[in-house]
Design an enzyme around this catalytic site. Structure first.
Site, PDB file in Angstrom:
ATOM      1  N   HIS A   1       0.821  -1.320   0.046  1.00  0.00           N
ATOM      2  CA  HIS A   1      -0.120   0.001  -0.105  1.00  0.00           C
ATOM      3  C   HIS A   1       1.065   1.063   0.172  1.00  0.00           C
ATOM      4  CE1 HIS A   1       0.596   0.399   4.237  1.00  0.00           C
ATOM      5  NE2 HIS A   1       0.679  -0.964   4.383  1.00  0.00           N
ATOM      6  N   ALA A   2       0.221   2.510   0.155  1.00  0.00           N
ATOM      7  CA  ALA A   2       1.215   3.597   0.093  1.00  0.00           C
ATOM      8  C   ALA A   2       2.371   3.661   1.055  1.00  0.00           C
ATOM      9  CB  ALA A   2       0.298   4.858   0.646  1.00  0.00           C
TER      10      ALA A   2
END
Length: 88
Positions: free
Chosen positions: A15-16
């Site tokens: 994810h980020a």
């Protein structure tokens, strides 16, 4: 060229936060660093590129490094995956 298979071991996948860590680490090196999955290749120095891989838990990615410091870059990225991005 150095090529390694990487498995996403953290439950949340890429994810980020892990994408940012991968890009920051890749940008420390002069060589080209890319990740591939299912015929798609992205520049690992780009956070958005890494996120678009949509790599969930247990996804296998291929890391490609090419240039003067390719071995060091490959080992640094491999260490991130092995440490589960220090999320668990």
């Amino acid at each position: 060229m150095t090529e390694k298979l990487l498995t996403v071991k953290n439950r949340a996948g890429i994810h980020a936060r892990p994408a940012a860590i991968i890009a920051q680490t890749a940008n420390k090196f002069a060589c080209e660093v890319s990740l591939s999955r299912d015929g798609t290749t992205v520049n690992a120095k780009s956070i958005m590129g890494v996120i678009t891989m949509a790599a969930g838990y247990n996804t296998v990615l291929t890391l490609h490094t090419e240039g003067s410091d390719e071995k060091e870059a490959a080992e640094a990225i491999l260490a991130l995956f092995d440490s589960k991005f220090e999320e668990e």
